[in-house]
Design a protein around this motif. Structure first.
Motif, PDB file in Angstrom:
ATOM      1  N   SER A   1      26.069  71.240  89.296  1.00 38.45           N
ATOM      2  CA  SER A   1      25.448  69.975  89.684  1.00 38.45           C
ATOM      3  C   SER A   1      23.935  70.170  89.759  1.00 38.45           C
ATOM      4  CB  SER A   1      25.975  69.508  91.042  1.00 38.45           C
ATOM      5  OG  SER A   1      25.344  68.309  91.446  1.00 38.45           O
ATOM      6  N   ASN A   2      23.194  69.118  89.454  1.00 35.57           N
ATOM      7  CA  ASN A   2      21.737  69.203  89.593  1.00 35.57           C
ATOM      8  C   ASN A   2      21.237  68.324  90.730  1.00 35.57           C
ATOM      9  OD1 ASN A   2      21.964  66.629  88.585  1.00 35.57           O
ATOM     10  ND2 ASN A   2      20.983  67.051  86.617  1.00 35.57           N
ATOM     11  N   SER A   3      22.165  67.897  91.581  1.00 33.83           N
ATOM     12  CA  SER A   3      21.809  67.001  92.681  1.00 33.83           C
ATOM     13  C   SER A   3      21.560  67.764  93.980  1.00 33.83           C
ATOM     14  CB  SER A   3      22.922  65.976  92.906  1.00 33.83           C
ATOM     15  OG  SER A   3      22.620  65.140  94.007  1.00 33.83           O
ATOM     16  N   LYS A   4      20.716  67.205  94.820  1.00 29.42           N
ATOM     17  CA  LYS A   4      20.483  67.742  96.159  1.00 29.42           C
ATOM     18  C   LYS A   4      21.257  66.944  97.204  1.00 29.42           C
ATOM     19  CE  LYS A   4      17.571  70.797  94.626  1.00 29.42           C
ATOM     20  NZ  LYS A   4      17.996  72.207  94.524  1.00 29.42           N
ATOM     21  N   LYS A   5      22.069  66.001  96.752  1.00 26.07           N
ATOM     22  CA  LYS A   5      22.873  65.189  97.665  1.00 26.07           C
ATOM     23  C   LYS A   5      24.289  65.740  97.733  1.00 26.07           C
ATOM     24  CE  LYS A   5      20.282  60.889  96.981  1.00 26.07           C
ATOM     25  NZ  LYS A   5      20.376  59.464  96.556  1.00 26.07           N
ATOM     26  N   ALA A   6      24.741  66.002  98.936  1.00 27.23           N
ATOM     27  CA  ALA A   6      26.045  66.647  99.132  1.00 27.23           C
ATOM     28  C   ALA A   6      27.191  65.862  98.499  1.00 27.23           C
ATOM     29  CB  ALA A   6      26.311  66.852 100.620  1.00 27.23           C
ATOM     30  N   GLU A   7      27.174  64.537  98.652  1.00 24.23           N
ATOM     31  CA  GLU A   7      28.291  63.747  98.119  1.00 24.23           C
ATOM     32  C   GLU A   7      28.324  63.777  96.593  1.00 24.23           C
ATOM     33  OE1 GLU A   7      30.362  59.348  98.690  1.00 24.23           O
ATOM     34  OE2 GLU A   7      28.750  59.969 100.028  1.00 24.23           O
ATOM     35  N   THR A   8      27.147  63.823  95.967  1.00 17.36           N
ATOM     36  CA  THR A   8      27.092  63.917  94.507  1.00 17.36           C
ATOM     37  C   THR A   8      27.610  65.271  94.041  1.00 17.36           C
ATOM     38  OG1 THR A   8      25.187  62.431  94.445  1.00 17.36           O
ATOM     39  CG2 THR A   8      25.601  63.742  92.479  1.00 17.36           C
ATOM     40  N   VAL A   9      27.211  66.332  94.742  1.00 11.34           N
ATOM     41  CA  VAL A   9      27.704  67.671  94.416  1.00 11.34           C
ATOM     42  C   VAL A   9      29.223  67.723  94.582  1.00 11.34           C
ATOM     43  CG1 VAL A   9      27.640  70.120  95.063  1.00 11.34           C
ATOM     44  CG2 VAL A   9      25.522  68.783  95.028  1.00 11.34           C
ATOM     45  N   GLU A  10      29.711  67.116  95.645  1.00  3.83           N
ATOM     46  CA  GLU A  10      31.163  67.036  95.883  1.00  3.83           C
ATOM     47  C   GLU A  10      31.865  66.389  94.696  1.00  3.83           C
ATOM     48  OE1 GLU A  10      34.116  64.294  98.621  1.00  3.83           O
ATOM     49  OE2 GLU A  10      32.175  64.856  99.473  1.00  3.83           O
ATOM     50  N   ASN A  11      31.340  65.255  94.240  1.00  3.37           N
ATOM     51  CA  ASN A  11      31.948  64.543  93.118  1.00  3.37           C
ATOM     52  C   ASN A  11      31.869  65.353  91.825  1.00  3.37           C
ATOM     53  OD1 ASN A  11      32.702  62.268  94.610  1.00  3.37           O
ATOM     54  ND2 ASN A  11      30.694  61.311  94.359  1.00  3.37           N
ATOM     55  N   ASP A  12      30.737  66.032  91.615  1.00  2.00           N
ATOM     56  CA  ASP A  12      30.574  66.850  90.411  1.00  2.00           C
ATOM     57  C   ASP A  12      31.593  67.983  90.380  1.00  2.00           C
ATOM     58  OD1 ASP A  12      28.489  65.294  89.473  1.00  2.00           O
ATOM     59  OD2 ASP A  12      26.916  66.595  90.291  1.00  2.00           O
ATOM     60  N   ILE A  13      31.820  68.617  91.524  1.00  2.00           N
ATOM     61  CA  ILE A  13      32.814  69.694  91.597  1.00  2.00           C
ATOM     62  C   ILE A  13      34.211  69.140  91.336  1.00  2.00           C
ATOM     63  CG2 ILE A  13      33.981  71.326  93.155  1.00  2.00           C
ATOM     64  CD1 ILE A  13      31.226  71.843  94.455  1.00  2.00           C
ATOM     65  N   MET A  14      34.533  68.001  91.924  1.00  2.00           N
ATOM     66  CA  MET A  14      35.866  67.420  91.750  1.00  2.00           C
ATOM     67  C   MET A  14      36.118  67.008  90.298  1.00  2.00           C
ATOM     68  SD  MET A  14      36.735  65.315  95.252  1.00  2.00           S
ATOM     69  CE  MET A  14      35.400  64.139  95.129  1.00  2.00           C
ATOM     70  N   GLU A  15      35.063  66.623  89.602  1.00  2.00           N
ATOM     71  CA  GLU A  15      35.202  66.240  88.192  1.00  2.00           C
ATOM     72  C   GLU A  15      35.403  67.449  87.285  1.00  2.00           C
ATOM     73  OE1 GLU A  15      31.874  63.918  86.970  1.00  2.00           O
ATOM     74  OE2 GLU A  15      32.355  62.222  88.285  1.00  2.00           O
ATOM     75  N   LYS A  16      34.789  68.561  87.622  1.00  2.00           N
ATOM     76  CA  LYS A  16      34.786  69.727  86.740  1.00  2.00           C
ATOM     77  C   LYS A  16      35.830  70.787  87.073  1.00  2.00           C
ATOM     78  CE  LYS A  16      29.881  69.088  85.705  1.00  2.00           C
ATOM     79  NZ  LYS A  16      28.507  69.634  85.806  1.00  2.00           N
ATOM     80  N   VAL A  17      36.406  70.715  88.268  1.00  2.00           N
ATOM     81  CA  VAL A  17      37.389  71.702  88.717  1.00  2.00           C
ATOM     82  C   VAL A  17      38.731  71.011  88.925  1.00  2.00           C
ATOM     83  CG1 VAL A  17      37.965  73.368  90.533  1.00  2.00           C
ATOM     84  CG2 VAL A  17      35.581  73.063  89.832  1.00  2.00           C
ATOM     85  N   ASN A  18      39.804  71.651  88.486  1.00  2.00           N
ATOM     86  CA  ASN A  18      41.135  71.083  88.684  1.00  2.00           C
ATOM     87  C   ASN A  18      41.431  70.913  90.169  1.00  2.00           C
ATOM     88  OD1 ASN A  18      41.719  71.023  85.919  1.00  2.00           O
ATOM     89  ND2 ASN A  18      42.535  73.111  85.943  1.00  2.00           N
ATOM     90  N   GLN A  19      42.109  69.830  90.505  1.00  2.00           N
ATOM     91  CA  GLN A  19      42.367  69.504  91.909  1.00  2.00           C
ATOM     92  C   GLN A  19      43.053  70.635  92.666  1.00  2.00           C
ATOM     93  OE1 GLN A  19      45.362  66.447  93.053  1.00  2.00           O
ATOM     94  NE2 GLN A  19      43.673  65.396  94.056  1.00  2.00           N
ATOM     95  N   GLU A  20      43.962  71.337  92.018  1.00  2.00           N
ATOM     96  CA  GLU A  20      44.683  72.410  92.713  1.00  2.00           C
ATOM     97  C   GLU A  20      43.762  73.591  93.050  1.00  2.00           C
ATOM     98  OE1 GLU A  20      45.840  72.983  88.250  1.00  2.00           O
ATOM     99  OE2 GLU A  20      45.430  71.312  89.622  1.00  2.00           O
ATOM    100  N   ASP A  21      42.570  73.613  92.463  1.00  2.00           N
ATOM    101  CA  ASP A  21      41.624  74.695  92.729  1.00  2.00           C
ATOM    102  C   ASP A  21      40.461  74.270  93.625  1.00  2.00           C
ATOM    103  OD1 ASP A  21      43.024  76.543  91.137  1.00  2.00           O
ATOM    104  OD2 ASP A  21      41.994  75.886  89.312  1.00  2.00           O
ATOM    105  N   TRP A  22      40.424  73.042  94.048  1.00  2.00           N
ATOM    106  CA  TRP A  22      39.283  72.561  94.846  1.00  2.00           C
ATOM    107  C   TRP A  22      39.043  73.413  96.082  1.00  2.00           C
ATOM    108  CZ3 TRP A  22      40.213  66.498  95.098  1.00  2.00           C
ATOM    109  CH2 TRP A  22      39.920  65.950  93.837  1.00  2.00           C
ATOM    110  N   ILE A  23      40.100  73.683  96.834  1.00  2.00           N
ATOM    111  CA  ILE A  23      39.939  74.369  98.119  1.00  2.00           C
ATOM    112  C   ILE A  23      39.464  75.810  97.932  1.00  2.00           C
ATOM    113  CG2 ILE A  23      41.067  75.103 100.259  1.00  2.00           C
ATOM    114  CD1 ILE A  23      42.992  72.729  99.935  1.00  2.00           C
ATOM    115  N   VAL A  24      40.147  76.549  97.046  1.00  2.00           N
ATOM    116  CA  VAL A  24      39.751  77.946  96.826  1.00  2.00           C
ATOM    117  C   VAL A  24      38.361  78.013  96.210  1.00  2.00           C
ATOM    118  CG1 VAL A  24      40.807  78.184  94.523  1.00  2.00           C
ATOM    119  CG2 VAL A  24      40.551  80.199  95.988  1.00  2.00           C
TER     120      VAL A  24
END
Length: 205
Positions: free
Chosen positions: A146-169
């Motif tokens: 992510s290139n954002s400094k906003k936590a919610e945007t970073v959260e969304n970027d991670i959720m888009e790029k990482v499979n849901q079953e791997d979010w927590i780890v």
């Protein structure tokens, strides 16, 4: 991206954070106390705190001065004491003294932001979510996730790029990586297991 995820999973196979807790209520309280306070300090406080107030039922009736005294070694203790009592009251009034299991309900509680709510959902209940603290934000930026400094945007970027079953780890791995290797001022790139594939965005030297 897949290589980053797989290396994180291999390095940190067991999703964990460095706060001591045994149930969602204890996790929620510990997270609130840990704001601008080290995890080590928070763990010392909660060890005593949970002996006196083990559940929301006891905490809602806490004496402010007594509670404030117990948590006085952490920053913003006056506000935290007030929020903890109000939070416990709301949990008991609205949710039968049980910590709720939705982002909307959790963030409606006093002193609970999105990051705290997501960590409670994921680490407390095993519900897929991404908690973005300063470490996750920094490391996600350096890795180019992510290139954002906003936590919610970073959260969304991670959720888009990482499979849901791997979010927590994945996000808990980023927290540990940020705490111990990819530090804010002096990242230890030479010792990092992602060194050869990390673009090192924003890293000096």
């Amino acid at each position: 991206m897949n290589q980053i995820v797989e290396r994180i999973k291999k390095q940190y196979p067991d999703p964990t954070i460095e706060l001591n807790y045994s149930n969602p209520f204890e996790l929620l309280v510990a997270l609130i106390l840990s704001a601008r306070c080290t995890d080590a300090r928070t763990n010392k406080i909660t060890e005593e705190l949970f002996k006196i107030y083990p559940t929301a039922k006891e905490l809602k009736d806490a004496n402010f001065d007594e509670l404030n005294g117990i948590i006085s070694s952490c920053s913003m203790h006056n506000t935290k004491a007030k929020n903890l009592i109000e939070l416990a009251k709301e949990i008991c009034e609205k949710y039968d003294c049980e910590v709720p299991k939705s982002l909307e309900e959790l963030t409606s509680l006093p002193g609970v932001g999105r990051k705290t709510a997501n960590i409670v959902l994921s680490m407390g209940f095993g519900i897929p979510a991404v908690g973005v603290d300063t470490h996750v934000l920094r490391v996600a930026n350096r890795l180019g996730i992510s290139n954002s400094k906003k936590a919610e945007t970073v959260e969304n970027d991670i959720m888009e790029k990482v499979n849901q079953e791997d979010w927590i780890v994945f996000y808990t791995g980023l927290i540990l990586l940020g705490r111990h290797i990819c530090k804010a001022k002096k990242p230890d790139c030479k010792s990092c297991f992602l060194n050869d594939i990390c673009p090192k965005i924003g890293v000096n030297g």
